[in-house]
Scaffold this active site. Structure first.
Site, PDB file in Angstrom:
ATOM      1  CB  SER A  22      21.832  35.421  12.381  1.00 13.43           C
ATOM      2  OG  SER A  22      21.214  36.200  11.544  1.00 13.43           O
ATOM      3  NE  ARG A  52      -0.226  -6.119  -9.053  1.00 13.78           N
ATOM      4  CZ  ARG A  52      -0.654  -6.510  -8.793  1.00 13.78           C
ATOM      5  NH1 ARG A  52      -2.515  -6.521  -8.130  1.00 13.78           N
ATOM      6  NH2 ARG A  52      -0.760  -8.012  -8.730  1.00 13.78           N
TER       7      ARG A  52
END
Lengths: 458, 458, 458, 458
Positions: free
Chosen positions: A285, A324
């Site tokens: 950290s 389509r």
């Protein structure tokens, strides 16, 4: 699945990629990879058409020769795609120009013959999804191998079974890992089945293959054979089950990954501390020098949690109009790519996480003792039942448990001091019954079953 | 919202970006932009801390001087991020080194003072989201301006109102456009409100700002002031309402865009042909020379449809543990960025689409006539009601309508030939009643209301 | 928001309702409630039309008299709805028959005058959503009150701050609760704003209000006034921002609830044990007499987690065609109802959970001590920094922390024994620095801010 | 899959059920059905335990005798479930009381022996999902049969193929229907595979089956055999691949349904009019007597569109902690039930819609002629290509097409009048090439393939 004709370069790493785009998939779904896959489709189409006699094989080879991604400029194709609505149209134009320059009009005239843009892009998607899906399967199997090893190695390592995050009855870490393994294996099976079923697309403008005259079906079959993809019964331009099946398999795999990664994060909590990630360079950290975060599991979760929303988008995109779709097809591209990257990243992180997971068996044991034996109350209750009946057994143990909690002593000591219980169970019996190692039922058998199934799959 | 201290370069265009990443947003959410925003946060933090007297202003300026994205290597930061789980940790390391080299240890010691990685990344997200959100608002307003113009220009252009894609009663194209406008404006209001509410993040490791001693709240206020973002009541590291509010506003905006784009696609159908997109260079088909696809509307839909799934991911990510989440925070990064890009792209495409939408008022008129007047049946029914009662009126018109359909003649002719109707309505009345231009109710008033509201917002 | 004209009966409890349908919302969104709301809309419409002079007030009262849900048969309406696609059409038929029977043809002829089915159903949705949303706001405020009380009561109760489920630096349980409070309050604000903005719907068949001739806008205004809902600028039959805004506010609220409930579940883990749910009758296990599951928090989570998917469906449903959608409108009904029930249930469970949450401050303290002081490493590092520089300070503390872990001793003891540290920090300083109660920064101020904001809202 | 031991009553119809809850599924997932399934699980468990010798068969029969849903009060079970978090605990209590009353303590003591609540509820879910899934498969097959019939009957019915809702090249309605069929069949295969794979659940409190001592695995196998469900390798209490696979198959099926229903809605538009729904009683409008709305298709869409969000919730719920999840399991119940109802309703509506779909072949033909032959431009271009090269061919046809549009004449007439074209194609050739019936490529073959595959599945 045949490999793409040229390996793609890894894309430049983005700011969040180290966390969210780990493993081989990002390169396999990069622009370069997708472009090469479209070109592979064009080359295979030309060869298939030549193979059924539509034009000479030499033309097909001239076309295939031009089908190398490094001869095209993605940024320029992209800019031109804005006016046509997809990148295939400018690509075909550029490919035709290359073929014409190298082999003349006769060959160039057959580029993309009979196909529509979506044929090429959907087939390229099949190629890309196949490569990336295979890589995901590999990482899922690596994670599975690690889970299998943990299951075997810890088949007798006692651990508190936890329900609703409360300690319940004893189990083994081996069984927990075997459960991870079983989920991963089943999800992997599905991804692999979906990879294996990926089809080519070939239908021409509206699915009839009209330009190919009587040769349509023959070309379709040969096209699929060339690419090692499956042959669809009809064109699936707007019938998107193949995409949806593939996407949902990835979604299920992400869920299976999340289950495991979530367990690792929970077991690694400071107050539980039963596992930790092994890589010592990772998880520091910026402000807390003592911390070691489960970075791999956290990153796996971050990837896996993208999946449900992306799968939802792809399922919603199945509603495609006529021959389509006006938007729903285009709406698939980015979510599918994101889903491949996020699932692939999650799988890679999980394989990494499990491969050197540190297991603290002693801590597992001491945590199991935290309740002073209350986790074995169920067993005492069952043992008393033949003698005193179910309800009375339940009530006796419940009362003893409450007393153990209130006085902060071991349940065994309460049981030994309770005459209504001692009337039916001797001290030796009670001591044996309060030993969690003898209250594991079929845990070891279940571990064996899951590991055996995993090994049979390799 | 103050602009970022240096404008970001547009990222390289990807293969699908022309369709799916249009407009200014992709550059505003690029790695370069995000990196600069993180550095802007670091600079503002240093200045805020100097302002409240924690260290000399000269140190803050030394830090701010190093806060330019072009001095950092994204690929390297990304690689180092893998071990820490986020890109801030390696960035702070690199920034500290730069400050140290330029201004020595004393200044370098105050880099990132009191902050945690998430403070910087969340604040950077606020900056990036503010810029991108502002750009989206601009494009939404452009689309709204175009819709307002269409509404005004076509306030009396007759069109068939359609319910369930069936012609219903007459309306005007102006009212249709005013309805688009109202939806866009309301969604834009919400995005703007969400942009305006974006907060800074500053809490330190667990939200207490412990390292800042008594200065925490003062630094927080100054930090927000420096960046032009709002000041939160408490740290919101794991309390993600700000992110979720912003994301949902984008989701609603995407939905409002989709409604309009979908209507354009439907009105542009070959068989309806009431609108077409104006850009002549766009929308050609690779195989059909006569086609002009509504590329802008289709691309807007493709972008807008990404939103629901991404919003779902961000809402699900609100469940964050304790003082910093194990995965749910990381799971926000990519979906938020994708949501900004897809919403921004959809807004840009829609503005483009509406700005030169071609309206074929004649075709609207002829389509309205297709049913031979059946769309005015409701009106005749209402006119008959006082004389014959509701049910009888309904039945008479229904019978006349059926006859008109069966004999393929105009409803007016049937009405004129039906004595039960002629008993109550004269020929002149019937002719007037069958004129759709006189059956528009409050359409014009509604157009005025929507346009007036829009103009009041500018 | 005026109350519905007759209170609805609670629906029969379903098998999972105790867990998933808690609180007042299920009754407020029952079939009976929805039916009454549709009738309220019909009554208000008639009164509005009478008020502007379209027909006599007596007719409106005759219509309103018939607008009581108990006079209608839901099952029969439902059966008839199959042929029309929505329940309004059979309802209008039944209402007309009742009015006709009671007051004759003249009154009956004005039932539903000028309106379309969606006008009635959307307005009813506004009424129902208003009642249910108000109930949700109440339960969110109850939960907020409880969180505020916890924040105040535990403003100085030390607790380990946890990041990625690892202990980080100290905080207070009060600040944790204040963070819950802030999230809940912000989400509540949004739900209340969304409730307050709910509009009526009135547009007739295609949004022009053609049947109402010149009276359209006047009737619309009066209709809204009658029902206490807001007046839209134009009909929003297919422009669904109002529905989407409301739904997203509920989604954000669910996320805010999930954050809190998740924290409770995590804090209640056997190995952490810092909180437990207070209701002693609840949370028993069928097999483990000693367990007490956090049933309320778990049930709150179960409800809250329904929201993201439901919100996604509602956002996707914004794409509605022309003047009335073919499916997308119908697709809203069930998700909106489910979202109200799940959010309402989650809010009710959370209010219940927090209202008698048991806090074990002693356990919080002992857990904070589990790392032997490592959680204060950051502070020592900061204290050393002026003397030795940042990197050296970091390295010294990191080495000391490692030694404390390896030798399993308190960090303070290592620090006291480390000369490089003792050179700069005296024993008294070190003892003070290692006291977590003096390392809380602005925690108390943040608690005050959140509680003050909450109190200002009541 | 063995049928449930007693058929369940249909639940009371709700206000929106006619539209959103059509077909057999609502009754199959009703509270009564779920309750009976839980009791079926208890009965099968008792019989399995007796079969392996844990207790006498007479006890098992005494237990099974009490396992009839009509002996239990759902409302009361529900109320009691609030304190335990699930309905199994009060059910087991009630079942035990019934067995005790009828057969005494000895039999009652073995009720639910060794099982945990989730074993019973998950197994009941398998039973319920099996019944409902089978019904969905039936309706999907009915829809497929109807699509196959349409495909065969209209194998040569000319229709305009449409891409992006623009007319493209000719196709047949038969091929459109065959594409529907192929999508439905593939989705149906997946649902059926998922139904067939549904497992029992049996693991006891933490998956070890500890209470069953050495008999665990034997009981598990017998339990699965009794219920006709599959036997899992390990308990899957928190490893939810089986639920997710089932849910995603339903999600894909919903998508396949939505594609077909969406096409029907689009083909039924007033301006297209190529299909209509056959049921004359349905689809009337409250205000427009002439309208016939495609109610079945619209209702199918309304159902199908619920799926993506619900699937997302179920995928997100796969992240389950340890041996029993704190919320994620509970979060599955309602979405799974909703998904079964919505998918079942959509399938029933679609079967209904397709079964008597009216096809207007003449209108298909006249619509195909709307562009004056432009839809055959591609073909002319291809025919010219050998003579003039690809680009020149494309340019000639493009110019002719533009002229046909500008002068509003047939493309054939322009072609015949264009000397550069007439130089290469004779009038007879042009007339033949402009006949769409000869430009269908492999359409008929594709129809045969899809129908043959469908027939092979029955």
């Amino acid at each position: 699945m045949r490999p793409s004709s040229s390996p793609s370069e890894p894309p430049a790493a983005g700011l969040f990629d180290a966390v969210l785009a780990r493993g081989p998939v990002p390169a396999l779904v990069s622009d370069a990879a997708w472009l090469q896959a479209m070109l592979d489709a064009e080359a295979a189409l030309a060869r298939a058409e030549a193979a059924v006699g539509i034009f000479p094989a030499a033309y097909a080879e001239a076309i295939a020769t031009a089908c190398h991604a490094d001869r095209y400029d993605v940024t320029r194709l992209s800019a031109e795609a804005a006016d046509s609505g997809n990148p295939v149209i400018p690509l075909v134009r550029a490919l035709t120009a290359l073929v014409q320059a190298a082999a003349g009009d006769d060959a160039a005239g057959w580029v993309h013959f009979g196909a529509t843009s979506q044929d090429v892009l959907d087939t390229a998607t099949g190629i890309v999804a196949g490569h990336a899906g295979t890589a995901i399967v590999n990482d899922l199997r690596n994670a599975g191998d690690a889970a299998a090893r943990l299951a075997r190695d810890h088949a007798t390592t006692l651990m508190a079974g936890r329900t609703l995050l409360q300690q319940a009855t004893p189990t083994t870490f081996g069984l927990a890992a075997a459960t991870w393994l079983d989920g991963l294996d089943r999800a992997t099976d599905d991804v692999w089945a979906a990879v294996s079923a990926l089809p080519v697309q070939l239908g021409g403008a509206t699915g009839t293959l009209a330009s190919l005259g009587p040769h349509g079906v023959a070309v379709l079959g040969e096209f699929a054979r060339q690419l090692g993809l499956s042959e669809p019964v009809v064109a699936w331009h707007t019938s998107r089950v193949p995409v949806a099946r593939f996407a949902t398999a990835l979604g299920v795999a992400s869920g299976a990954i999340a289950k495991v990664a979530g367990d690792v994060v929970h077991l690694a909590q400071t107050e539980i501390g039963e596992v930790s990630e092994g890589n010592p360079a990772r998880g520091g950290s910026s402000t807390m020098p003592h911390k070691r975060n489960p970075v791999a599991a956290v990153s796996a979760l971050a990837g896996a949690r993208q999946a449900p929303g992306l799968v939802a988008t792809l399922l919603a995109s199945m509603e495609q109009e006529h021959q389509r779709a006006a938007g729903a097809w285009h709406a698939e591209w980015q979510p599918l790519r994101s889903l491949l990257v996020s699932t692939g990243s999650a799988a890679a992180w999980l394989a990494d996480c499990l491969s050197d997971l540190q297991v603290d068996a002693a801590r597992m044991g001491s945590n199991l003792g935290l309740t002073g034996g209350l986790v074995l109350g169920e067993r005492i209750s069952t043992a008393l039942q033949p003698a005193v009946g179910r309800l009375e057994a339940h009530d006796l143990v419940a009362a003893a448990s409450r007393r153990a909690v209130e006085e902060n002593i071991e349940l065994l000591d309460v049981l030994l001091a309770t005459s209504e219980i001692r009337d039916h169970l001797k001290e030796d019996d009670l001591r044996r019954l309060m030993d969690p190692a003898t209250y594991l039922g079929s845990a070891a058998v279940f571990v064996d079953r899951a590991v055996a199934r995993h090994e049979a799959l390799r």
